[in-house]
Design a protein around this motif. Sequence first.
Motif, PDB file in Angstrom:
ATOM      1  N   UNK A   1      -9.518  -7.114  18.776  1.00  0.00           N
ATOM      2  CA  UNK A   1      -8.999  -7.196  17.415  1.00  0.00           C
ATOM      3  C   UNK A   1      -9.982  -6.566  16.433  1.00  0.00           C
ATOM      4  N   UNK A   2      -9.496  -6.310  15.241  1.00  0.00           N
ATOM      5  CA  UNK A   2     -10.320  -5.831  14.136  1.00  0.00           C
ATOM      6  C   UNK A   2     -11.450  -6.829  13.886  1.00  0.00           C
ATOM      7  N   UNK A   3     -11.116  -8.107  13.919  1.00  0.00           N
ATOM      8  CA  UNK A   3     -12.102  -9.164  13.649  1.00  0.00           C
ATOM      9  C   UNK A   3     -13.221  -9.164  14.689  1.00  0.00           C
ATOM     10  N   UNK A   4     -12.876  -8.881  15.926  1.00  0.00           N
ATOM     11  CA  UNK A   4     -13.899  -8.842  16.976  1.00  0.00           C
ATOM     12  C   UNK A   4     -14.866  -7.674  16.740  1.00  0.00           C
ATOM     13  N   UNK A   5     -14.338  -6.513  16.363  1.00  0.00           N
ATOM     14  CA  UNK A   5     -15.201  -5.375  16.022  1.00  0.00           C
ATOM     15  C   UNK A   5     -16.098  -5.758  14.846  1.00  0.00           C
ATOM     16  N   UNK A   6     -15.504  -6.363  13.840  1.00  0.00           N
ATOM     17  CA  UNK A   6     -16.237  -6.758  12.637  1.00  0.00           C
ATOM     18  C   UNK A   6     -17.390  -7.703  12.965  1.00  0.00           C
ATOM     19  N   UNK A   7     -17.154  -8.675  13.852  1.00  0.00           N
ATOM     20  CA  UNK A   7     -18.212  -9.628  14.237  1.00  0.00           C
ATOM     21  C   UNK A   7     -19.400  -8.910  14.855  1.00  0.00           C
ATOM     22  N   UNK A   8     -19.123  -7.924  15.694  1.00  0.00           N
ATOM     23  CA  UNK A   8     -20.204  -7.187  16.357  1.00  0.00           C
ATOM     24  C   UNK A   8     -20.930  -6.288  15.357  1.00  0.00           C
ATOM     25  N   UNK A   9     -20.174  -5.560  14.545  1.00  0.00           N
ATOM     26  CA  UNK A   9     -20.758  -4.629  13.579  1.00  0.00           C
ATOM     27  C   UNK A   9     -21.681  -5.356  12.600  1.00  0.00           C
ATOM     28  N   UNK A  10     -21.358  -6.569  12.264  1.00  0.00           N
ATOM     29  CA  UNK A  10     -22.168  -7.336  11.309  1.00  0.00           C
ATOM     30  C   UNK A  10     -23.559  -7.672  11.849  1.00  0.00           C
ATOM     31  N   UNK A  11     -23.743  -7.672  13.161  1.00  0.00           N
ATOM     32  CA  UNK A  11     -25.023  -8.118  13.717  1.00  0.00           C
ATOM     33  C   UNK A  11     -25.809  -7.042  14.469  1.00  0.00           C
ATOM     34  N   UNK A  12     -25.237  -5.849  14.650  1.00  0.00           N
ATOM     35  CA  UNK A  12     -26.014  -4.782  15.289  1.00  0.00           C
ATOM     36  C   UNK A  12     -26.890  -4.094  14.246  1.00  0.00           C
ATOM     37  N   UNK A  13     -27.863  -3.344  14.725  1.00  0.00           N
ATOM     38  CA  UNK A  13     -28.835  -2.705  13.840  1.00  0.00           C
ATOM     39  C   UNK A  13     -28.421  -1.298  13.410  1.00  0.00           C
ATOM     40  N   UNK A  14     -27.599  -0.627  14.208  1.00  0.00           N
ATOM     41  CA  UNK A  14     -27.172   0.728  13.863  1.00  0.00           C
ATOM     42  C   UNK A  14     -25.866   1.072  14.570  1.00  0.00           C
ATOM     43  N   UNK A  15     -25.218   2.111  14.048  1.00  0.00           N
ATOM     44  CA  UNK A  15     -24.001   2.642  14.652  1.00  0.00           C
ATOM     45  C   UNK A  15     -24.155   4.161  14.762  1.00  0.00           C
TER      46      UNK A  15
ATOM     47  N   UNK B   1     -41.497  -2.734  28.182  1.00  0.00           N
ATOM     48  CA  UNK B   1     -40.701  -2.262  29.308  1.00  0.00           C
ATOM     49  C   UNK B   1     -39.883  -3.371  29.976  1.00  0.00           C
ATOM     50  N   UNK B   2     -39.558  -4.406  29.219  1.00  0.00           N
ATOM     51  CA  UNK B   2     -38.738  -5.493  29.753  1.00  0.00           C
ATOM     52  C   UNK B   2     -37.378  -4.988  30.203  1.00  0.00           C
ATOM     53  N   UNK B   3     -36.847  -5.635  31.208  1.00  0.00           N
ATOM     54  CA  UNK B   3     -35.499  -5.346  31.684  1.00  0.00           C
ATOM     55  C   UNK B   3     -34.625  -6.549  31.354  1.00  0.00           C
ATOM     56  N   UNK B   4     -33.444  -6.298  30.849  1.00  0.00           N
ATOM     57  CA  UNK B   4     -32.480  -7.371  30.585  1.00  0.00           C
ATOM     58  C   UNK B   4     -31.439  -7.302  31.694  1.00  0.00           C
ATOM     59  N   UNK B   5     -31.335  -8.343  32.524  1.00  0.00           N
ATOM     60  CA  UNK B   5     -30.353  -8.303  33.614  1.00  0.00           C
ATOM     61  C   UNK B   5     -28.928  -8.227  33.075  1.00  0.00           C
ATOM     62  N   UNK B   6     -28.068  -7.462  33.745  1.00  0.00           N
ATOM     63  CA  UNK B   6     -26.684  -7.281  33.299  1.00  0.00           C
ATOM     64  C   UNK B   6     -25.879  -8.575  33.439  1.00  0.00           C
ATOM     65  N   UNK B   7     -25.734  -9.066  34.611  1.00  0.00           N
ATOM     66  CA  UNK B   7     -25.038 -10.332  34.890  1.00  0.00           C
ATOM     67  C   UNK B   7     -23.842 -10.615  33.977  1.00  0.00           C
ATOM     68  N   UNK B   8     -22.937  -9.673  33.826  1.00  0.00           N
ATOM     69  CA  UNK B   8     -21.729  -9.872  33.018  1.00  0.00           C
ATOM     70  C   UNK B   8     -22.026 -10.423  31.631  1.00  0.00           C
ATOM     71  N   UNK B   9     -23.032  -9.891  30.993  1.00  0.00           N
ATOM     72  CA  UNK B   9     -23.440 -10.367  29.674  1.00  0.00           C
ATOM     73  C   UNK B   9     -22.454  -9.844  28.617  1.00  0.00           C
ATOM     74  N   UNK B  10     -22.137 -10.685  27.647  1.00  0.00           N
ATOM     75  CA  UNK B  10     -21.231 -10.238  26.589  1.00  0.00           C
ATOM     76  C   UNK B  10     -22.059  -9.668  25.429  1.00  0.00           C
ATOM     77  N   UNK B  11     -21.418  -8.923  24.523  1.00  0.00           N
ATOM     78  CA  UNK B  11     -22.181  -8.278  23.442  1.00  0.00           C
ATOM     79  C   UNK B  11     -22.980  -9.249  22.575  1.00  0.00           C
TER      80      UNK B  11
END
Length: 123
Positions: free
Chosen positions: A53-67, A11-21
Motif C-alpha cells: 500500500x501507499x501507507x507501507x511505502x510511506x512508513x519505510x520512506x519516513x525512516x530511511x536515510x536516503x532514496x 565490516x559487520x555482517x547482518x544475517x538475512x534470515x528473512x528480515x523485514x525492512x
Amino acid sequence: MGDMIVVLPNDEIIPKNDINPWNLIKIVHSRGGIIGIPHMFRDFMSIGFNANSYEEIEEIVKVVDFIEVANGHALYDKNITALWWADEYNNFKTKGSDSHCFDDIGKFYTVFDKEIKTEVDLT
C-alpha cells in the motif's frame, strides 16, 4: 520486500534470515549505519513494487536515510516517482549507474557539496 543499500561503519555482517525492512532499518541505525532505498520503483526487486500500500511505502520512506532518485536501469517515470517521494519526505537523494556492464558505468552519479576524505565528512 525489496532491495535496500546498507552502509555500516565497520565490516559487520547482518544475517538475512528473512528480515523485514523495519527490522533491518532498526539494526542498521543501532549499529551506527545508514540505509536507503535504491531503484525505488524499477522492478520486482524494488520497495515500491513490492509494498502492499501507499501507507507501507510511506512508513519505510519516513525512516530511511536516503532514496536513490536516478538509477541507470530505471525508466524516467520511475526515477521521477522516486524523486517525488524523496522531496515529499525530505530524504537525502542519491544517484547510481547500477552498472551491470561496462557501458553502464557513469550513467548517473552523486555529487557532494564538499570534499569527502573521511566518514566524518559525510555527516
